[in-house]
Design a protein around this motif. Structure first.
Motif, PDB file in Angstrom:
ATOM      1  N   MET A 107       4.092   5.675  14.015  1.00  0.00           N
ATOM      2  CA  MET A 107       3.985   4.218  14.047  1.00  0.00           C
ATOM      3  C   MET A 107       2.777   3.740  13.248  1.00  0.00           C
ATOM      4  N   SER A 108       1.703   4.515  13.273  1.00  0.00           N
ATOM      5  CA  SER A 108       0.489   4.108  12.559  1.00  0.00           C
ATOM      6  C   SER A 108       0.698   4.056  11.041  1.00  0.00           C
ATOM      7  N   GLN A 109       1.737   4.715  10.541  1.00  0.00           N
ATOM      8  CA  GLN A 109       2.021   4.714   9.107  1.00  0.00           C
ATOM      9  C   GLN A 109       2.771   3.459   8.653  1.00  0.00           C
ATOM     10  N   LEU A 110       3.156   2.605   9.585  1.00  0.00           N
ATOM     11  CA  LEU A 110       3.926   1.416   9.225  1.00  0.00           C
ATOM     12  C   LEU A 110       3.056   0.292   8.669  1.00  0.00           C
ATOM     13  N   GLY A 111       1.741   0.368   8.868  1.00  0.00           N
ATOM     14  CA  GLY A 111       0.844  -0.658   8.332  1.00  0.00           C
ATOM     15  C   GLY A 111       0.974  -0.756   6.827  1.00  0.00           C
ATOM     16  N   GLY A 112       1.153  -1.980   6.316  1.00  0.00           N
ATOM     17  CA  GLY A 112       1.301  -2.188   4.875  1.00  0.00           C
ATOM     18  C   GLY A 112       2.738  -2.138   4.395  1.00  0.00           C
ATOM     19  N   LYS A 113       3.674  -1.732   5.238  1.00  0.00           N
ATOM     20  CA  LYS A 113       5.085  -1.662   4.832  1.00  0.00           C
ATOM     21  C   LYS A 113       5.703  -3.061   4.828  1.00  0.00           C
ATOM     22  N   LEU A 114       6.664  -3.239   3.960  1.00  0.00           N
ATOM     23  CA  LEU A 114       7.409  -4.494   3.902  1.00  0.00           C
ATOM     24  C   LEU A 114       8.631  -4.389   4.790  1.00  0.00           C
ATOM     25  N   GLY A 115       9.014  -5.508   5.388  1.00  0.00           N
ATOM     26  CA  GLY A 115      10.190  -5.532   6.234  1.00  0.00           C
ATOM     27  C   GLY A 115      10.857  -6.882   6.159  1.00  0.00           C
ATOM     28  N   GLU A 116      11.918  -7.028   6.928  1.00  0.00           N
ATOM     29  CA  GLU A 116      12.641  -8.299   7.001  1.00  0.00           C
ATOM     30  C   GLU A 116      12.876  -8.632   8.457  1.00  0.00           C
ATOM     31  N   VAL A 117      12.646  -9.871   8.812  1.00  0.00           N
ATOM     32  CA  VAL A 117      12.825 -10.313  10.203  1.00  0.00           C
ATOM     33  C   VAL A 117      14.323 -10.344  10.495  1.00  0.00           C
ATOM     34  N   SER A 118      14.757  -9.579  11.485  1.00  0.00           N
ATOM     35  CA  SER A 118      16.172  -9.561  11.858  1.00  0.00           C
ATOM     36  C   SER A 118      16.432 -10.446  13.069  1.00  0.00           C
ATOM     37  N   THR A 119      15.432 -10.675  13.912  1.00  0.00           N
ATOM     38  CA  THR A 119      15.508 -11.608  15.023  1.00  0.00           C
ATOM     39  C   THR A 119      14.267 -12.484  14.941  1.00  0.00           C
ATOM     40  N   THR A 120      14.443 -13.788  14.915  1.00  0.00           N
ATOM     41  CA  THR A 120      13.330 -14.724  14.742  1.00  0.00           C
ATOM     42  C   THR A 120      12.175 -14.380  15.672  1.00  0.00           C
ATOM     43  N   ILE A 121      10.966 -14.425  15.124  1.00  0.00           N
ATOM     44  CA  ILE A 121       9.766 -14.113  15.894  1.00  0.00           C
ATOM     45  C   ILE A 121       9.136 -15.432  16.339  1.00  0.00           C
ATOM     46  N   PRO A 122       9.119 -15.721  17.666  1.00  0.00           N
ATOM     47  CA  PRO A 122       8.496 -16.970  18.132  1.00  0.00           C
ATOM     48  C   PRO A 122       6.972 -16.889  18.041  1.00  0.00           C
TER      49      PRO A 122
END
Length: 181
Positions: A107-122
Motif C-alpha cells: 500500500m505504501s507504494q501507491l503514493g504518487g500513482k494516478l487513478g480515477e474516481v469510480s465512486t464519488t468521494i464526499p
C-alpha cells in the motif's frame, strides 16, 4: 563398481532426493547462498543441484552404455552438467526472478500513482478510486485530501496512504484541460 561410477550415482540420487523434498516441502532455503553482499547467480541451489544431477546421470549413462574412456566420460558429464545448469538459469531462473518481483505491491507504494474516481468521494467521507498497477487494476477506498468533494470519473493523484485509505487530490493536468474546453 568404480569410484567415478559411485560419484555419478551419488550425484544423481542426491539431486532426485532434493527434487522430491522441494516438491513435498516447497522451496525452502533457496536464498541461503545469496544473503548479504555476496551474490552470484550461479550459486543458487536449484542451479547447483540441477547441474550435479545432470552430471551424475550423464556420467552414469555414458560410463555404463558406451566404450568411452573414464576421462572422456568425466569430461562429457561435466560439460552436460554445466550446460544444463546454464540452460536452467536462462530459461527458468532469470525469467522467473523478473516475474516474481513485478506482481505484488505494498500500500505504501501507491503514493504518487494516478487513478480515477469510480465512486464519488464526499468532502467528509470515503469513495473509491481505481488504480492501474502492473499486476492489474485495483480498487481502493479513498478520501479527499483537501476536504473538497471529487466527482466520479475525475483523474486523481494519490498523495498519501493512511490506515489502508488513499488520500487523493484531483490531478492538476486534468484541470488545465477542462479550462481549455
Amino acid at each position: 563398481m568404480g569410484v567415478l561410477e559411485t560419484i555419478y550415482i551419488v550425484c544423481l540420487v542426491c539431486g532426485i532426493l532434493y527434487a522430491l523434498a522441494s516438491l513435498i516441502f516447497g522451496h525452502t532455503g533457496g536464498d541461503w547462498m545469496s544473503h548479504g553482499h555476496f551474490h552470484l547467480p550461479v550459486l543458487q541451489p536449484i542451479l547447483l543441484v540441477s547441474g550435479a544431477t545432470a552430471f551424475g546421470a550423464a556420467g552414469y549413462l555414458l560410463n555404463r552404455f558406451t566404450s568411452l574412456s573414464d576421462l572422456m566420460v568425466l569430461g562429457l558429464a561435466i560439460l552436460i552438467g554445466i550446460g544444463l545448469a546454464v540452460a536452467s538459469y536462462f530459461l527458468w531462473v532469470e525469467p522467473m526472478s523478473k516475474a516474481e518481483n513485478s506482481t505484488g505491491y505494498a500500500m505504501s507504494q501507491l503514493g504518487g500513482k494516478l487513478g480515477e474516481v469510480s465512486t464519488t468521494i464526499p468532502a467528509n467521507g470515503l469513495g473509491e478510486v481505481l488504480v492501474k498497477m502492473v499486476s492489474g487494476t485495483t480498487f481502493h477506498m479513498a478520501a479527499t485530501l483537501d476536504g473538497v468533494p471529487i466527482r466520479q470519473g475525475t483523474r486523481v493523484v494519490v498523495v498519501e496512504v493512511r490506515d489502508h485509505v488513499l488520500y487523493v487530490t484531483p490531478f492538476p493536468h486534468d484541470d488545465a484541460k477542462k479550462e481549455e474546453e
